[in-house]
Scaffold this motif. Structure first.
Motif, mmCIF file in Angstrom:
data_model
loop_
_atom_site.group_PDB
_atom_site.id
_atom_site.type_symbol
_atom_site.label_atom_id
_atom_site.label_comp_id
_atom_site.label_asym_id
_atom_site.label_seq_id
_atom_site.Cartn_x
_atom_site.Cartn_y
_atom_site.Cartn_z
ATOM 1 N N ASP A 1 51.428 36.218 36.142
ATOM 2 C CA ASP A 1 51.157 35.438 37.254
ATOM 3 C C ASP A 1 49.729 35.717 37.694
ATOM 4 O OD1 ASP A 1 50.954 34.534 39.863
ATOM 5 O OD2 ASP A 1 53.114 35.146 40.282
ATOM 6 N N SER A 2 48.905 34.969 37.539
ATOM 7 C CA SER A 2 47.300 34.761 37.678
ATOM 8 C C SER A 2 47.141 34.942 39.324
ATOM 9 C CB SER A 2 46.645 33.923 36.976
ATOM 10 O OG SER A 2 47.055 32.479 37.605
ATOM 11 N N VAL A 3 47.730 34.449 40.007
ATOM 12 C CA VAL A 3 47.697 34.538 41.435
ATOM 13 C C VAL A 3 48.162 35.881 42.175
ATOM 14 C CG1 VAL A 3 48.235 33.280 43.776
ATOM 15 C CG2 VAL A 3 47.913 31.989 41.559
ATOM 16 N N LEU A 4 49.384 36.540 41.852
ATOM 17 C CA LEU A 4 49.887 37.410 42.404
ATOM 18 C C LEU A 4 48.755 38.795 42.354
ATOM 19 C CD1 LEU A 4 52.229 38.868 43.428
ATOM 20 C CD2 LEU A 4 53.260 39.400 41.191
ATOM 21 N N ASP B 1 43.201 39.392 43.932
ATOM 22 C CA ASP B 1 41.972 39.981 44.300
ATOM 23 C C ASP B 1 42.042 41.404 43.793
ATOM 24 O OD1 ASP B 1 41.199 37.789 45.128
ATOM 25 O OD2 ASP B 1 41.904 38.236 47.282
ATOM 26 N N TRP B 2 43.013 42.203 44.046
ATOM 27 C CA TRP B 2 43.264 43.702 43.644
ATOM 28 C C TRP B 2 43.150 43.594 42.146
ATOM 29 C CZ3 TRP B 2 47.296 45.682 40.640
ATOM 30 C CH2 TRP B 2 46.941 46.881 40.350
ATOM 31 N N LYS B 3 43.648 42.759 41.242
ATOM 32 C CA LYS B 3 43.574 43.212 39.997
ATOM 33 C C LYS B 3 42.108 42.965 39.452
ATOM 34 C CE LYS B 3 45.418 41.131 35.574
ATOM 35 N NZ LYS B 3 43.996 40.845 34.721
ATOM 36 N N LYS B 4 41.437 42.011 39.968
ATOM 37 C CA LYS B 4 39.881 42.173 39.646
ATOM 38 C C LYS B 4 39.284 43.316 40.220
ATOM 39 C CE LYS B 4 35.765 39.216 40.378
ATOM 40 N NZ LYS B 4 35.152 38.172 41.205
ATOM 41 N N HIS B 5 39.549 43.898 41.311
ATOM 42 C CA HIS B 5 38.996 45.076 41.524
ATOM 43 C C HIS B 5 39.442 46.081 40.903
ATOM 44 C CE1 HIS B 5 37.543 48.344 44.497
ATOM 45 N NE2 HIS B 5 38.689 48.891 44.156
ATOM 46 N N ALA B 6 40.475 46.214 40.576
ATOM 47 C CA ALA B 6 41.214 47.474 39.684
ATOM 48 C C ALA B 6 40.578 47.710 38.244
ATOM 49 C CB ALA B 6 42.645 47.346 39.771
ATOM 50 N N GLU B 7 40.275 46.221 37.726
ATOM 51 C CA GLU B 7 39.819 46.333 36.380
ATOM 52 C C GLU B 7 38.264 46.700 36.319
ATOM 53 O OE1 GLU B 7 42.690 43.206 34.204
ATOM 54 O OE2 GLU B 7 41.073 42.471 35.235
ATOM 55 N N SER B 8 37.501 46.263 37.524
ATOM 56 C CA SER B 8 35.980 46.203 37.247
ATOM 57 C C SER B 8 35.466 47.463 38.151
ATOM 58 C CB SER B 8 35.296 45.001 38.172
ATOM 59 O OG SER B 8 35.935 44.930 39.605
ATOM 60 N N VAL B 9 36.235 47.765 39.140
ATOM 61 C CA VAL B 9 36.020 49.075 39.575
ATOM 62 C C VAL B 9 36.382 50.381 39.348
ATOM 63 C CG1 VAL B 9 35.637 50.205 42.206
ATOM 64 C CG2 VAL B 9 35.313 47.661 41.752
ATOM 65 N N ASP B 10 37.750 50.249 39.373
ATOM 66 C CA ASP B 10 38.612 51.266 39.167
ATOM 67 C C ASP B 10 38.879 51.472 37.389
ATOM 68 O OD1 ASP B 10 39.067 52.045 41.685
ATOM 69 O OD2 ASP B 10 40.636 50.803 41.967
ATOM 70 N N GLN B 11 38.393 50.586 36.677
ATOM 71 C CA GLN B 11 38.423 50.585 35.159
ATOM 72 C C GLN B 11 40.013 50.677 34.656
ATOM 73 O OE1 GLN B 11 35.488 50.238 33.619
ATOM 74 N NE2 GLN B 11 34.740 50.118 35.634
ATOM 75 N N LEU B 12 40.650 50.138 35.469
ATOM 76 C CA LEU B 12 42.227 49.717 35.022
ATOM 77 C C LEU B 12 42.392 48.902 33.991
ATOM 78 C CD1 LEU B 12 44.046 50.670 38.348
ATOM 79 C CD2 LEU B 12 44.024 52.266 36.375
ATOM 80 N N LYS B 13 43.077 49.015 32.852
ATOM 81 C CA LYS B 13 43.474 48.039 32.064
ATOM 82 C C LYS B 13 45.121 47.675 32.485
ATOM 83 C CE LYS B 13 42.234 47.927 27.894
ATOM 84 N NZ LYS B 13 42.150 48.163 26.420
#
Length: 246
Positions: A63-66, A69-81
């Motif tokens: 789900d690209s909406v769910l 914003d957090w997903k983008k932050h988690a991947e770019s800032v927190d380096q989560l995959k």
């Protein structure tokens, strides 16, 4: 003294078997998901392992909406995959699948912190111990990232961890997010499984066993240690039956 029972506003639940049908715990979680989702709506978030890579996940709907914003932050800032979507079971609850493999390089430092803070003894670990505990570490990171991004400090938040494989996630959250209520559920203790698996009498002699002694005898020290320390340190330790409670 009276105690106030309060239903959490957010509930995280994690297991090796979220979207990963490898055993009976999958059935336990997937069949209660609808009831929990009716209670918490999208504030119920399951977390499982991304063991799929680029392969199709049968019971996961991205789900690209769910939580976009957090997903983008988690991947770019927190380096989560991570992959974010819904578990394709009744209730369609939100689910986050995390790729834990990048954290293997932090294993020694993480295991030392578990020893230093909770006396978890990983020295004699072997088999699936490392993989499970590094996944647990990644789960802790996911909860930590989500918690801070959505500023849940003033919300009542609970996190439920299933089986010894998620013990270190419970301990990580206990250390890093002390305001989060931690719950740990064992469906069958690791040492109980080992006793039975070695053809020793389990039920007939249960009151005579010493868990630490049997862990040494059956080479189960690491799994027994992390499970025992999680049981002692979480806010609530639960089992799925009276016999497991014993």
């Amino acid at each position: 003294m009276s105690e106030t029972v309060k239903t959490p506003e957010f509930l995280f639940e994690s297991s090796w078997e979220v979207c990963n049908k490898v055993g009976g715990i999958y059935t336990v979680l997937s069949t209660k998901a609808k009831t929990l989702h009716q209670m918490f709506h999208d504030n119920l978030i399951f977390i499982g392992p991304d063991v799929w890579g680029d392969k199709e996940i049968v019971d996961f709907k991205e789900d690209s909406v769910l939580f976009a914003d957090w997903k983008k932050h988690a991947e770019s800032v927190d380096q989560l995959k991570i992959k974010v979507g819904r578990w394709n079971v009744p209730g369609l609850p939100p689910v986050i699948l995390v790729d834990f493999k990048p954290y293997f390089g932090e294993r020694d430092v993480f295991f030392y912190s578990m020893w230093e803070n909770f006396r978890v003894d990983s020295i004699h670990a072997y088999g699936d111990y490392d993989e499970s505990c590094i996944f647990a570490y990644a789960v802790g990171k996911v909860i930590e990232s989500f918690y801070h991004y959505y500023q849940l400090e003033n919300k009542s938040v609970a996190a439920l961890f299933n089986e010894w494989m998620l013990s270190m996630a419970a301990l990580y959250v206990k250390k890093q997010l002390p305001a989060v209520a931690t719950l740990f559920t064992t469906h069958a203790t690791s040492i109980g499984r080992s006793i039975a698996g070695n053809n020793k009498a389990l039920y007939a002699y249960m009151d005579g066993y010493n868990g630490d002694q049997m862990a040494r005898e059956l080479n189960m020290e690491a799994k027994h240690s992390v499970e025992k320390q999680a049981a002692h340190h979480v806010d609530c330790f639960t089992t799925v039956s009276d016999i497991t409670a014993r």
